[in-house]
Design a protein around this motif. Sequence first.
Motif, PDB file in Angstrom:
ATOM      1  N   ARG A 241       1.036  -0.837   0.263  1.00  0.00           N
ATOM      2  CA  ARG A 241      -0.491   0.156  -0.321  1.00  0.00           C
ATOM      3  C   ARG A 241       0.521   0.867  -0.024  1.00  0.00           C
ATOM      4  O   ARG A 241       0.569   1.795  -0.412  1.00  0.00           O
ATOM      5  CB  ARG A 241      -0.906   0.097   1.007  1.00  0.00           C
ATOM      6  CG  ARG A 241      -1.524   1.038   1.647  1.00  0.00           C
ATOM      7  CD  ARG A 241      -2.979   1.213   2.264  1.00  0.00           C
ATOM      8  NE  ARG A 241      -2.793   0.297   3.382  1.00  0.00           N
ATOM      9  CZ  ARG A 241      -3.306  -0.114   4.642  1.00  0.00           C
ATOM     10  NH1 ARG A 241      -3.685   1.459   4.859  1.00  0.00           N
ATOM     11  NH2 ARG A 241      -2.948  -0.657   4.617  1.00  0.00           N
TER      12      ARG A 241
ATOM     13  N   SER B 229      -6.832  -0.888  -1.914  1.00  0.00           N
ATOM     14  CA  SER B 229      -6.243  -1.259  -0.983  1.00  0.00           C
ATOM     15  C   SER B 229      -6.799  -2.170   0.408  1.00  0.00           C
ATOM     16  O   SER B 229      -6.347  -3.376   0.380  1.00  0.00           O
ATOM     17  CB  SER B 229      -4.322  -0.540  -0.613  1.00  0.00           C
ATOM     18  OG  SER B 229      -5.066   0.219   0.876  1.00  0.00           O
ATOM     19  N   LYS B 230      -7.775  -1.287   0.751  1.00  0.00           N
ATOM     20  CA  LYS B 230      -8.614  -1.571   1.672  1.00  0.00           C
ATOM     21  C   LYS B 230      -9.758  -2.416   1.459  1.00  0.00           C
ATOM     22  O   LYS B 230      -9.443  -3.347   1.892  1.00  0.00           O
ATOM     23  CB  LYS B 230      -9.406  -0.131   2.341  1.00  0.00           C
ATOM     24  CG  LYS B 230      -8.435   0.608   3.118  1.00  0.00           C
ATOM     25  CD  LYS B 230      -8.282   0.115   4.298  1.00  0.00           C
ATOM     26  CE  LYS B 230      -7.427   1.010   5.285  1.00  0.00           C
ATOM     27  NZ  LYS B 230      -7.052   0.101   5.999  1.00  0.00           N
TER      28      LYS B 230
ATOM     29  N   HIS C 246      -8.039  -6.536   1.403  1.00  0.00           N
ATOM     30  CA  HIS C 246      -8.105  -6.958   2.371  1.00  0.00           C
ATOM     31  C   HIS C 246      -9.195  -7.716   2.490  1.00  0.00           C
ATOM     32  O   HIS C 246      -8.954  -9.016   3.740  1.00  0.00           O
ATOM     33  CB  HIS C 246      -8.083  -5.619   3.670  1.00  0.00           C
ATOM     34  CG  HIS C 246      -6.670  -4.888   3.848  1.00  0.00           C
ATOM     35  ND1 HIS C 246      -5.282  -6.028   4.226  1.00  0.00           N
ATOM     36  CD2 HIS C 246      -6.334  -3.804   3.445  1.00  0.00           C
ATOM     37  CE1 HIS C 246      -4.413  -5.190   4.121  1.00  0.00           C
ATOM     38  NE2 HIS C 246      -4.414  -4.074   3.481  1.00  0.00           N
TER      39      HIS C 246
END
Length: 175
Positions: free
Chosen positions: A56, A93-94, A97
Motif C-alpha cells: 500500500r 488496498s482496503k 484486505h
Amino acid sequence: MRKLILPLLFVFLFMLESIFVQYIPPGLFGLFGRNSIVVPHFLIVGILFLTIYGGRKKGILYAFIFGLLFDIVYTEILGIYLFLYPLVAYIVSKIMHVLQLNLFSTSLISLVGIALLELGVYELNFIIHITNLDFSSFLHLRFYPTLLFNAAFLLLACYPLQRIIEKYSGALRDE
C-alpha cells in the motif's frame, strides 16, 4: 539497475496513454459509437497492481507522484489526479484486505478503481464547471466505453503486469 525497473514501467505506461490517445483514430472503436470518448487508464491500472502486489505505501507513493505528473502535463487544474490517484489506490488496498488475492479479483477491483477514478474526475469537473455534460450523457459517451476498453486492456496485461510487479517490488524489499 533493478531499482529502476518499476519507475521505468510507470513512465512507459504514462507515455503509452498519451501515445494511444494521440495516434489511435477516434472512430476506430465503432462498437462505442462515433461520439464516444475512450480514455485509456494504463497508468492507474499499473498503480493499482503495485498497490495490491507491491504494498500500500509504495502504491500510494507512486499514485501521488504520477498523479501530480499527470496534472502538470495534461490538466489545467492541479490537484484532481493528485488527489484521486492516491485515494483510489487507498480504497482498492482496503477492498483487497477483504477479498482473496488472485488475478481475477485483482482485475475486477482494478476495474472498480477505474470506475471510481472516472466518476471522481467527472464530478470534480462538473462541480468546478469545466464540463457541462449531464450524468446520463457522461455514462453513455465516456464511462461505459472507457470501462469496456480498459477491461480489454486488463485482460491482455494483467498477468504480465502482475509478474513484473511481484518480481521487482520483491527485489526492492530484499535490497
